[in-house]
Design a protein around this motif. Structure first.
Motif, PDB file in Angstrom:
ATOM      1  N   SER A 121      40.186 -27.352 -85.211  1.00 58.27           N
ATOM      2  CA  SER A 121      39.771 -26.023 -85.649  1.00 58.27           C
ATOM      3  C   SER A 121      40.948 -25.328 -86.328  1.00 58.27           C
ATOM      4  O   SER A 121      42.108 -25.528 -85.961  1.00 58.27           O
ATOM      5  CB  SER A 121      39.257 -25.190 -84.473  1.00 58.27           C
ATOM      6  OG  SER A 121      40.252 -25.050 -83.491  1.00 58.27           O
ATOM      7  N   VAL A 122      40.611 -24.552 -87.347  1.00 60.07           N
ATOM      8  CA  VAL A 122      41.628 -23.760 -88.051  1.00 60.07           C
ATOM      9  C   VAL A 122      41.164 -22.315 -88.083  1.00 60.07           C
ATOM     10  O   VAL A 122      39.960 -22.038 -88.014  1.00 60.07           O
ATOM     11  CB  VAL A 122      41.863 -24.274 -89.498  1.00 60.07           C
ATOM     12  CG1 VAL A 122      42.256 -25.745 -89.495  1.00 60.07           C
ATOM     13  CG2 VAL A 122      40.651 -24.043 -90.371  1.00 60.07           C
ATOM     14  N   THR A 123      42.119 -21.407 -88.177  1.00 56.23           N
ATOM     15  CA  THR A 123      41.806 -19.981 -88.254  1.00 56.23           C
ATOM     16  C   THR A 123      42.187 -19.474 -89.640  1.00 56.23           C
ATOM     17  O   THR A 123      43.319 -19.666 -90.084  1.00 56.23           O
ATOM     18  CB  THR A 123      42.582 -19.189 -87.187  1.00 56.23           C
ATOM     19  OG1 THR A 123      42.216 -19.691 -85.899  1.00 56.23           O
ATOM     20  CG2 THR A 123      42.250 -17.709 -87.261  1.00 56.23           C
ATOM     21  N   THR A 124      41.221 -18.845 -90.303  1.00 53.98           N
ATOM     22  CA  THR A 124      41.482 -18.330 -91.643  1.00 53.98           C
ATOM     23  C   THR A 124      42.179 -16.981 -91.557  1.00 53.98           C
ATOM     24  O   THR A 124      42.223 -16.341 -90.503  1.00 53.98           O
ATOM     25  CB  THR A 124      40.171 -18.139 -92.417  1.00 53.98           C
ATOM     26  OG1 THR A 124      39.459 -17.016 -91.868  1.00 53.98           O
ATOM     27  CG2 THR A 124      39.279 -19.364 -92.323  1.00 53.98           C
ATOM     28  N   GLU A 125      42.687 -16.532 -92.671  1.00 57.71           N
ATOM     29  CA  GLU A 125      43.169 -15.150 -92.735  1.00 57.71           C
ATOM     30  C   GLU A 125      41.947 -14.231 -92.758  1.00 57.71           C
ATOM     31  O   GLU A 125      40.833 -14.702 -93.007  1.00 57.71           O
ATOM     32  CB  GLU A 125      44.018 -14.951 -93.997  1.00 57.71           C
ATOM     33  CG  GLU A 125      43.257 -15.218 -95.291  1.00 57.71           C
ATOM     34  CD  GLU A 125      44.150 -15.152 -96.505  1.00 57.71           C
ATOM     35  OE1 GLU A 125      45.385 -15.246 -96.356  1.00 57.71           O
ATOM     36  OE2 GLU A 125      43.611 -15.007 -97.608  1.00 57.71           O
ATOM     37  N   PRO A 126      42.109 -12.935 -92.464  1.00 52.54           N
ATOM     38  CA  PRO A 126      40.947 -12.040 -92.475  1.00 52.54           C
ATOM     39  C   PRO A 126      40.242 -12.062 -93.824  1.00 52.54           C
ATOM     40  O   PRO A 126      40.867 -12.034 -94.878  1.00 52.54           O
ATOM     41  CB  PRO A 126      41.574 -10.666 -92.197  1.00 52.54           C
ATOM     42  CG  PRO A 126      42.820 -10.967 -91.443  1.00 52.54           C
ATOM     43  CD  PRO A 126      43.331 -12.266 -92.012  1.00 52.54           C
ATOM     44  N   VAL A 127      38.917 -12.123 -93.762  1.00 53.47           N
ATOM     45  CA  VAL A 127      38.107 -12.187 -94.974  1.00 53.47           C
ATOM     46  C   VAL A 127      37.629 -10.783 -95.330  1.00 53.47           C
ATOM     47  O   VAL A 127      37.078 -10.076 -94.481  1.00 53.47           O
ATOM     48  CB  VAL A 127      36.889 -13.118 -94.760  1.00 53.47           C
ATOM     49  CG1 VAL A 127      35.969 -13.089 -95.982  1.00 53.47           C
ATOM     50  CG2 VAL A 127      37.350 -14.538 -94.484  1.00 53.47           C
ATOM     51  N   VAL A 128      37.850 -10.380 -96.563  1.00 54.89           N
ATOM     52  CA  VAL A 128      37.370  -9.101 -97.074  1.00 54.89           C
ATOM     53  C   VAL A 128      36.586  -9.391 -98.351  1.00 54.89           C
ATOM     54  O   VAL A 128      37.132  -9.958 -99.296  1.00 54.89           O
ATOM     55  CB  VAL A 128      38.530  -8.124 -97.388  1.00 54.89           C
ATOM     56  CG1 VAL A 128      37.968  -6.793 -97.905  1.00 54.89           C
ATOM     57  CG2 VAL A 128      39.385  -7.890 -96.152  1.00 54.89           C
ATOM     58  N   LEU A 129      35.330  -9.037 -98.361  1.00 55.72           N
ATOM     59  CA  LEU A 129      34.495  -9.257 -99.539  1.00 55.72           C
ATOM     60  C   LEU A 129      33.953  -7.918-100.004  1.00 55.72           C
ATOM     61  O   LEU A 129      33.266  -7.222 -99.240  1.00 55.72           O
ATOM     62  CB  LEU A 129      33.329 -10.206 -99.210  1.00 55.72           C
ATOM     63  CG  LEU A 129      33.705 -11.620 -98.775  1.00 55.72           C
ATOM     64  CD1 LEU A 129      32.454 -12.398 -98.375  1.00 55.72           C
ATOM     65  CD2 LEU A 129      34.443 -12.341 -99.884  1.00 55.72           C
ATOM     66  N   GLU A 130      34.273  -7.552-101.226  1.00 52.14           N
ATOM     67  CA  GLU A 130      33.823  -6.268-101.809  1.00 52.14           C
ATOM     68  C   GLU A 130      34.067  -5.111-100.841  1.00 52.14           C
ATOM     69  O   GLU A 130      33.181  -4.310-100.545  1.00 52.14           O
ATOM     70  CB  GLU A 130      32.346  -6.361-102.211  1.00 52.14           C
ATOM     71  CG  GLU A 130      32.124  -7.406-103.282  1.00 52.14           C
ATOM     72  CD  GLU A 130      30.767  -7.333-103.958  1.00 52.14           C
ATOM     73  OE1 GLU A 130      29.938  -6.503-103.556  1.00 52.14           O
ATOM     74  OE2 GLU A 130      30.548  -8.130-104.878  1.00 52.14           O
ATOM     75  N   ARG A 131      35.247  -5.077-100.302  1.00 51.48           N
ATOM     76  CA  ARG A 131      35.750  -4.022 -99.413  1.00 51.48           C
ATOM     77  C   ARG A 131      35.040  -3.986 -98.057  1.00 51.48           C
ATOM     78  O   ARG A 131      35.197  -3.030 -97.307  1.00 51.48           O
ATOM     79  CB  ARG A 131      35.682  -2.645-100.094  1.00 51.48           C
ATOM     80  CG  ARG A 131      36.745  -2.511-101.177  1.00 51.48           C
ATOM     81  CD  ARG A 131      36.739  -1.140-101.811  1.00 51.48           C
ATOM     82  NE  ARG A 131      35.579  -0.945-102.656  1.00 51.48           N
ATOM     83  CZ  ARG A 131      35.334   0.163-103.357  1.00 51.48           C
ATOM     84  NH1 ARG A 131      36.178   1.168-103.307  1.00 51.48           N
ATOM     85  NH2 ARG A 131      34.260   0.267-104.102  1.00 51.48           N
ATOM     86  N   VAL A 132      34.271  -5.017 -97.760  1.00 52.36           N
ATOM     87  CA  VAL A 132      33.689  -5.128 -96.419  1.00 52.36           C
ATOM     88  C   VAL A 132      34.580  -6.082 -95.614  1.00 52.36           C
ATOM     89  O   VAL A 132      34.762  -7.245 -95.985  1.00 52.36           O
ATOM     90  CB  VAL A 132      32.245  -5.680 -96.465  1.00 52.36           C
ATOM     91  CG1 VAL A 132      31.709  -5.859 -95.051  1.00 52.36           C
ATOM     92  CG2 VAL A 132      31.350  -4.744 -97.260  1.00 52.36           C
ATOM     93  N   HIS A 133      35.130  -5.571 -94.513  1.00 51.45           N
ATOM     94  CA  HIS A 133      36.057  -6.366 -93.705  1.00 51.45           C
ATOM     95  C   HIS A 133      35.262  -7.199 -92.705  1.00 51.45           C
ATOM     96  O   HIS A 133      34.575  -6.645 -91.840  1.00 51.45           O
ATOM     97  CB  HIS A 133      37.045  -5.444 -92.974  1.00 51.45           C
ATOM     98  CG  HIS A 133      37.984  -4.749 -93.898  1.00 51.45           C
ATOM     99  ND1 HIS A 133      39.291  -5.149 -94.076  1.00 51.45           N
ATOM    100  CD2 HIS A 133      37.802  -3.702 -94.735  1.00 51.45           C
ATOM    101  CE1 HIS A 133      39.884  -4.364 -94.961  1.00 51.45           C
ATOM    102  NE2 HIS A 133      38.997  -3.479 -95.379  1.00 51.45           N
TER     103      HIS A 133
END
Lengths: 336, 73
Positions: A121-133
């Motif tokens: 398993s890997v952990t991504t950096e925080p995902v922000v899409l169109e300013r939705v966190h």
């Protein structure tokens, strides 16, 4: 993080063994039952929406039905293809696995190898899409199941799910399952060939890309709530509340009282039976003759227009006021 | 010389190919990816980020992965 090198080599060897075991397994006969059941449920909802004239809700549901049917079709095609082709995929060497794991540690916030479960398993950096966190996600891959239809899951570590569906933690993730879309074939190839780094990088790019118009929940409706009357998703800009029962309403279903101008849902708004205007219960008054609730414009001296008209047309039938004298008990005098 | 070429765009491709000695990453991208722009891809050699002008060596592992991959199409 895997340290030192000896432990890393042992991990790579065991991961390779897991993939070798995978190659000996029969293909998983996993039918898209859940998706088909969802499609059946959507058909029933569409029928109800059409029957009630909720055209906007029906259109939204039809869009979701198309997605579910396409998903079923793709899964069935994949299964049929896997049954036709023999499984003969070379497994990378332990050396290749070591380099993949080292590269994953450079690529992602955290990498975890569970040798007992043969899971990475890997952990991504925080995902922000169109300013939705949406927060960071953990991509968990079960090496022994990489030929299965869903050998990995996407776990939201700091979830900010869609307001209308808590199972949707990302526009393309529902119930920890990623809808792979454009990445489907590349993911399948990477898993079949044991290219772990490529698999995780592809999935990570999918999580960082928003496909507008083909999401489980669109970002414009992410914090939305469904209208109580028609079911349409409402966003912050087009959401109202019934002044009486406080239920959520869309702009199209908000009924304004013609007198006080407050907004109400279909259940809480009434109407004047004489002028057919829309009025809340607080702005209707009972006629003292027939007790029918009417608006103030249709009421005069406490009597509704209908009763007034009846009094004017048929005065002889006006109610007689008996004059009974105590000494004339049994006799009734009619006043003219 | 022989290199391992991996293209994670579309259907995915991974196999050994022959390229002339002295081929750079940029040249390989141009030959294999047509009109695609390198800015839209993660380009790695031996799992490390690579410069466009990096000259490839025998048995290098080269991968091109799109930066934008849309889900649920």
């Amino acid at each position: 993080m895997i340290k030192p090198r000896k432990r890393l080599f042992r991990a790579a060897t065991q991961l390779r063994e897991a993939l070798l075991q995978r190659n000996k397994q029969e293909p998983s006969l996993h039918l898209p039952v859940s998706s088909w059941q969802t499609a059946q449920s959507l058909v029933a909802k569409i029928d109800r929406a059409h029957a009630r004239g909720w055209n906007q809700a029906a259109a939204s549901l039809l869009e979701r039905l198309c997605f579910e049917l396409e998903y079923c079709r793709d899964r069935l095609n994949d299964l049929a293809a896997s049954l036709r082709l023999p499984i003969q995929h070379p497994v990378p060497t332990a050396h290749e696995f070591i380099h993949d794991i080292l590269a994953l540690e450079q690529e992602f916030e955290e990498v975890c190898v569970d040798l007992q479960k043969a899971e990475i398993s890997v952990t991504t950096e925080p995902v922000v899409l169109e300013r939705v966190h949406l927060g960071p996600f953990q991509i968990c891959l079960e090496l022994k199941r990489t030929f299965a239809s869903s050998p990995y899951r996407i776990v939201a570590l700091d979830p900010n799910p869609a307001g209308s569906n808590s199972a949707v933690t990302h526009p393309h993730v529902q119930d920890e399952s990623l809808c792979e879309g454009e990445g489907s074939r590349a993911i399948k190839a990477a898993l079949e060939q044991g290219r772990l780094l490529d698999f995780f990088v592809i999935v990570n790019r999918l999580l960082h890309t928003y496909g507008s118009g083909s999401a489980f929940v669109e970002l414009c409706s992410w914090s939305g709530e469904p209208c109580q009357d028609c079911g349409r998703m409402t966003g912050n800009d087009d959401r109202s509340y019934c002044d009486r029962c406080d239920e959520v309403l869309c702009d199209g279903c908000l009924n304004s009282c013609d007198d006080c101008l407050s907004g109400f849902c279909a259940e809480c708004i009434g109407s004047c039976p004489i002028c057919d205007g829309a009025y809340c219960s607080g702005c209707l008054t009972n006629c003292r003759v027939c007790t029918t609730p009417v608006c103030d414009d249709c009421l005069s001296q406490g009597v509704c227009k209908t009763c007034h008209e009846q009094e004017t047309e048929c005065p002889d039938e006006a109610e007689a006021v008996p004059a009974v004298q105590s000494h004339g008990l049994g006799q009734t005098a009619l006043s003219p | 010389m022989r290199i391992l070429y991996i293209n994670n765009d579309g259907g995915g491709f991974a196999d050994y190919i022959e390229v002339p000695s002295g081929t750079s990453v940029q040249q390989l991208f141009g030959e294999r990816m047509g009109d695609a722009s390198p800015e839209g891809y993660l380009i790695r050699v031996n799992r490390q980020h690579a410069a466009a002008g990096q000259v490839l060596e025998a048995n290098d592992r080269v991968s091109f992965t799109p930066i934008r991959i849309e889900g649920a199409v």
